[in-house]
Write an enzyme that holds these catalytic residues in place. Structure first.
Site, PDB file in Angstrom:
ATOM      1  N   SER A  16       0.851  -1.192   0.000  1.00 14.98           N
ATOM      2  CA  SER A  16       0.000   0.000   0.000  1.00 14.98           C
ATOM      3  C   SER A  16       0.890   1.246   0.000  1.00 14.98           C
ATOM      4  O   SER A  16       2.106   1.149   0.153  1.00 14.98           O
ATOM      5  CB  SER A  16      -0.903  -0.009   1.227  1.00 14.98           C
ATOM      6  OG  SER A  16      -0.101   0.072   2.379  1.00 14.98           O
ATOM      7  N   GLY A  19       0.411   5.075  -4.142  1.00 19.53           N
ATOM      8  CA  GLY A  19      -0.240   6.119  -4.939  1.00 19.53           C
ATOM      9  C   GLY A  19      -1.417   5.678  -5.786  1.00 19.53           C
ATOM     10  O   GLY A  19      -1.604   6.179  -6.899  1.00 19.53           O
ATOM     11  N   LYS A  20      -2.221   4.767  -5.244  1.00 25.86           N
ATOM     12  CA  LYS A  20      -3.442   4.385  -5.985  1.00 25.86           C
ATOM     13  C   LYS A  20      -4.392   5.561  -6.106  1.00 25.86           C
ATOM     14  O   LYS A  20      -5.029   5.758  -7.131  1.00 25.86           O
ATOM     15  CB  LYS A  20      -4.176   3.287  -5.212  1.00 25.86           C
ATOM     16  CG  LYS A  20      -3.799   1.918  -5.648  1.00 25.86           C
ATOM     17  CD  LYS A  20      -4.761   0.877  -5.126  1.00 25.86           C
ATOM     18  CE  LYS A  20      -5.331   1.111  -3.787  1.00 25.86           C
ATOM     19  NZ  LYS A  20      -4.936   0.524  -2.614  1.00 25.86           N
ATOM     20  N   ASP A  74      -8.486   9.875   0.189  1.00 20.69           N
ATOM     21  CA  ASP A  74      -8.420   9.791  -1.279  1.00 20.69           C
ATOM     22  C   ASP A  74      -9.543  10.568  -1.957  1.00 20.69           C
ATOM     23  O   ASP A  74      -9.382  11.074  -3.062  1.00 20.69           O
ATOM     24  CB  ASP A  74      -8.482   8.329  -1.736  1.00 20.69           C
ATOM     25  CG  ASP A  74      -7.135   7.653  -1.549  1.00 20.69           C
ATOM     26  OD1 ASP A  74      -6.113   8.291  -1.844  1.00 20.69           O
ATOM     27  OD2 ASP A  74      -7.106   6.494  -1.091  1.00 20.69           O
ATOM     28  N   LYS A 190      13.327  -4.793  -9.771  1.00 13.98           N
ATOM     29  CA  LYS A 190      12.865  -6.178  -9.754  1.00 13.98           C
ATOM     30  C   LYS A 190      11.360  -6.265 -10.021  1.00 13.98           C
ATOM     31  O   LYS A 190      10.561  -5.613  -9.338  1.00 13.98           O
ATOM     32  CB  LYS A 190      13.186  -6.831  -8.399  1.00 13.98           C
ATOM     33  CG  LYS A 190      14.664  -6.837  -8.049  1.00 13.98           C
ATOM     34  CD  LYS A 190      15.532  -7.459  -9.122  1.00 13.98           C
ATOM     35  CE  LYS A 190      15.709  -8.931  -8.970  1.00 13.98           C
ATOM     36  NZ  LYS A 190      16.580  -9.475 -10.059  1.00 13.98           N
ATOM     37  N   PRO A 193       7.867  -9.176  -7.647  1.00 17.14           N
ATOM     38  CA  PRO A 193       6.706  -8.931  -6.777  1.00 17.14           C
ATOM     39  C   PRO A 193       5.458  -8.566  -7.579  1.00 17.14           C
ATOM     40  O   PRO A 193       4.354  -8.985  -7.242  1.00 17.14           O
ATOM     41  CB  PRO A 193       7.165  -7.758  -5.890  1.00 17.14           C
ATOM     42  CG  PRO A 193       8.655  -7.821  -5.908  1.00 17.14           C
ATOM     43  CD  PRO A 193       9.039  -8.362  -7.252  1.00 17.14           C
ATOM     44  N   GLN A 195       4.805  -9.549 -10.625  1.00 17.47           N
ATOM     45  CA  GLN A 195       4.298 -10.773 -11.253  1.00 17.47           C
ATOM     46  C   GLN A 195       3.413 -11.551 -10.272  1.00 17.47           C
ATOM     47  O   GLN A 195       2.345 -12.051 -10.629  1.00 17.47           O
ATOM     48  CB  GLN A 195       5.460 -11.663 -11.704  1.00 17.47           C
ATOM     49  CG  GLN A 195       6.335 -11.024 -12.785  1.00 17.47           C
ATOM     50  CD  GLN A 195       7.546 -11.893 -13.101  1.00 17.47           C
ATOM     51  OE1 GLN A 195       7.467 -13.118 -13.063  1.00 17.47           O
ATOM     52  NE2 GLN A 195       8.664 -11.263 -13.413  1.00 17.47           N
ATOM     53  N   CYS A 391     -10.394  25.359  12.698  1.00 20.07           N
ATOM     54  CA  CYS A 391     -11.292  24.641  13.605  1.00 20.07           C
ATOM     55  C   CYS A 391     -10.774  24.700  15.055  1.00 20.07           C
ATOM     56  O   CYS A 391     -10.920  25.729  15.692  1.00 20.07           O
ATOM     57  CB  CYS A 391     -11.510  23.218  13.103  1.00 20.07           C
ATOM     58  SG  CYS A 391     -13.082  22.568  13.663  1.00 20.07           S
ATOM     59  N   GLY A 393      -7.863  25.101  15.910  1.00 20.21           N
ATOM     60  CA  GLY A 393      -6.894  26.194  15.829  1.00 20.21           C
ATOM     61  C   GLY A 393      -7.553  27.557  15.990  1.00 20.21           C
ATOM     62  O   GLY A 393      -6.948  28.521  16.473  1.00 20.21           O
ATOM     63  N   HIS A 522     -13.387  24.096   7.882  1.00 23.75           N
ATOM     64  CA  HIS A 522     -12.135  23.575   7.318  1.00 23.75           C
ATOM     65  C   HIS A 522     -11.974  24.032   5.863  1.00 23.75           C
ATOM     66  O   HIS A 522     -12.389  23.325   4.945  1.00 23.75           O
ATOM     67  CB  HIS A 522     -12.143  22.042   7.353  1.00 23.75           C
ATOM     68  CG  HIS A 522     -12.037  21.484   8.724  1.00 23.75           C
ATOM     69  ND1 HIS A 522     -10.830  21.187   9.307  1.00 23.75           N
ATOM     70  CD2 HIS A 522     -12.984  21.179   9.633  1.00 23.75           C
ATOM     71  CE1 HIS A 522     -11.043  20.708  10.526  1.00 23.75           C
ATOM     72  NE2 HIS A 522     -12.340  20.695  10.742  1.00 23.75           N
ATOM     73  N   GLU A 524      -9.488  23.964   4.064  1.00 25.08           N
ATOM     74  CA  GLU A 524      -8.588  23.094   3.303  1.00 25.08           C
ATOM     75  C   GLU A 524      -9.333  22.081   2.432  1.00 25.08           C
ATOM     76  O   GLU A 524      -8.787  21.599   1.442  1.00 25.08           O
ATOM     77  CB  GLU A 524      -7.614  22.370   4.243  1.00 25.08           C
ATOM     78  CG  GLU A 524      -8.211  21.314   5.163  1.00 25.08           C
ATOM     79  CD  GLU A 524      -8.707  21.854   6.507  1.00 25.08           C
ATOM     80  OE1 GLU A 524      -9.025  23.047   6.584  1.00 25.08           O
ATOM     81  OE2 GLU A 524      -8.794  21.058   7.460  1.00 25.08           O
TER      82      GLU A 524
END
Ligand code: GLN
Length: 552
Positions: A16, A19-20, A74, A190, A193, A195, A391, A393, A522, A524
């Site tokens: 994991s 960057g999915k 995400d 390599k 992994p 494969q 918030c 803050g 928020h 952001e």
């Protein structure tokens, strides 16, 4: 006939954190640039019904959608890359799926049938995906499946992909984002992994159509060939995804390997001409890379450490919003993580804050580190260091002002002490009832609410309008009983709820301080590269001006 939506599933291989989410967002971006209407969807394999009850140190930030749904970080990436607003229909967890199926069973909606894990769980998953795609009238829905292939937790979601693919093979494709390590002892990339990961995916009945190969460096031809042969894809369908300086480089990198052409072809979609979206994006990315003037921002908080590592995932939207603002102002924002408990142990450490051009205190909960944060706010206020509070803050800035300017030395929030003499920040009555009943899930003041802004304030000038919709996630509020006194002492509540009861922004006039502002909401969550948030821009501008002042 209703248009046929196409579905792109994005799954992860090997490990994991490669960057999915950024891959999903970037695929969306390049398809948007081909004139397609795109939506994105996240599936999390947890039993938690939503992400609201998860600790950010374990799971990263809780991203709040405009409808108040508490989701995975995400979803923030999708919104930031695609400039779309998603809703609760675009997110699901194992817990939420099981809950629906069980409730339906209790209501006799399965007509007396035996309700089974397969097919009933995947069928519910499929129906949700289709509904979300339909609702947004998407040409293409991109669905990211959390976790990595080969683990037990996401198997039912992969089963849903397999079932959808059987139903309409020409409308469904699968992308695996896999990691190609370069072990330092070997010094060579390599592919094994990957494969194995593809074989694990094959064992669920799914053959990937595209392999996004995440690696330190771009893949060479030999590696591409090897992956193609061993994983049964064409060489062109192996996309190189090297480490990047900025995540916003990724869509541009994908196009170097012609990914949008490949996707359109596989999905039999008409190739439209590039519509300019990516040009604008490219310009912004260039601005990010060419900015040399550094502005140092210190983020004071507590969720920073897991073992020896700093976990910035808990504040991903804040970090991105600062980068967007940096890009807009033309500076390079450099971040430092400052643990507020340091200031509780040793007051002298506050002097370190002087070296920053701006200090930000993000959202938070509970008592740990709070006194340290309040000291940091005071230091910024008294030393003219630009301060931005989000918030918690903002609430702590109001408490600091009540204590040290108004003279209410014991001012506090009832989140920390229910019996405090001066509950300058207090719980809302309906929230009290929730806590009494231990009703914690999805019960905060969540999602977007309107705020009215006062003229001639930093907020009004930054936004350029007098009413905004911003996203919230909190239980406590500035106590209306103290508002008048705080105002008399010089604090300006520059935005409130439309009925004037809830304080949404607190600030100091610029005659007193170059930038001292806190928001109950928020901001952001609504910033993106192409639409940076005005308050973040104002803060970074103030920080950059401080730097110029000090240097000149
Ligand atoms: N703990 C505070 C509240 O619940 C602030 C929440 C936050 O910062 N998101 O009101």
């Amino acid at each position: 006939m209703a248009k046929q939506t196409k579905y792109i599933f994005v799954v992860g291989g090997v490990m994991s954190g490669v960057g999915k989410g950024v891959t999903t967002s970037s695929i969306g971006k390049i398809l948007q640039s081909r004139g397609l209407n795109v939506t994105a969807f996240k599936i999390d394999p947890y039993i938690n019904v939503d992400a609201g009850t998860m600790n950010p140190t374990e799971h990263g930030e809780v991203f709040v959608l405009k409808d108040g749904y508490e989701t995975d970080q995400d979803m923030g990436n999708y919104e930031r890359f695609l400039n779309i607003e998603l809703d609760r229909g675009n997110y699901m967890t194992t817990g939420s799926v099981y809950r629906t199926v069980i409730e339906r069973e209790r209501n006799l909606e399965y007509n007396g049938k035996c309700v089974e894990v397969v097919p009933h769980i995947p069928l519910e998953v499929i129906s949700r995906i289709k509904q979300a795609a339909h609702k947004s009238a998407a040409d293409v829905a991109i669905i990211e499946i959390g976790g990595t292939v080969g683990e037990y937790q996401n198997i039912l979601f992969l089963e849903a992909v397999r079932m959808m693919k059987i139903e309409s093979p020409e409308d469904v494709i699968t992308v695996i984002v896999s990691y190609i390590p370069t072990p330092s002892t070997v010094g060579e990339m390599k592919t094994k992994p990957t494969q194995y990961a593809v074989r694990a995916l094959n064992s669920t009945g799914i053959q990937p159509d595209i392999i996004v190969a995440r690696a330190e460096r771009p893949l060479d031809e030999k590696r591409k060939e090897k992956i193609a042969v061993f994983c049964s894809v064409r060489k062109e369908d192996v996309i190189s995804a090297p480490d990047v300086e900025s995540i916003y480089d990724v869509p541009l990198n994908f196009e170097k390997d012609h990914l949008s052409d490949i996707l359109l072809k596989k999905l039999s979609l008409k190739a439209k001409k590039q519509n300019g979206t990516l040009k604008e994006w490219e310009k912004a990315v260039k601005r990010i890379h060419s900015a040399t003037h550094k502005v140092h921002i210190g983020i004071v908080g507590k969720y920073f450490k897991t073992g020896d590592f700093v976990l910035s995932d808990a504040y991903i939207s804040v970090i991105e919003a600062l980068k967007h603002a940096g890009c807009a102002v033309g500076v390079k924002v450099v971040l430092d993580w400052i643990d507020s408990t340091d200031f509780e142990k040793d007051k002298k450490k506050l002097l370190r804050l002087k070296k920053y051009d701006g200090i930000l205190i993000p959202g938070g909960f509970g008592s740990r580190g709070v006194e340290g944060k309040i000291r940091a706010v005071r230091f910024c206020r008294e030393n003219n260091i630009p301060y931005f509070g989000l918030c918690y803050g903002m609430q702590l800035a109001v408490i600091e002002y009540a204590r040290n300017v108004l003279g209410l030395t014991e001012a506090l929030t009832t989140e920390i002490d229910q019996k405090t003499v001066h509950p300058v920040v207090d719980i809302m009555p309906e929230q009290k009832e929730n806590l009494r009943q231990k009703n914690y899930g999805a019960t905060m003041r969540l999602g977007h609410y309107e705020a009215k802004i006062l003229p001639n304030t930093i907020a009004r000038i930054a936004y350029g309008k007098d009413s905004v919709l911003e996203r919230h996630r909190h239980r406590y509020e500035v106590n209306p009983a103290y508002v008048k006194d705080l105002e008399k002492a010089g604090l300006v509540f520059s935005a409130t709820s439309p009925n004037g009861v809830l304080m949404e922004i607190a600030e100091l006039p610029q005659a007193k301080h170059p930038f001292f502002l806190g928001t109950q909401f928020h901001p952001e969550f609504q910033s993106s590269l192409l639409h940076p948030h005005p308050l973040f821009v104002a803060f970074v501008k103030a920080a950059s001006e401080r730097k110029n002042r000090i240097e000149s």
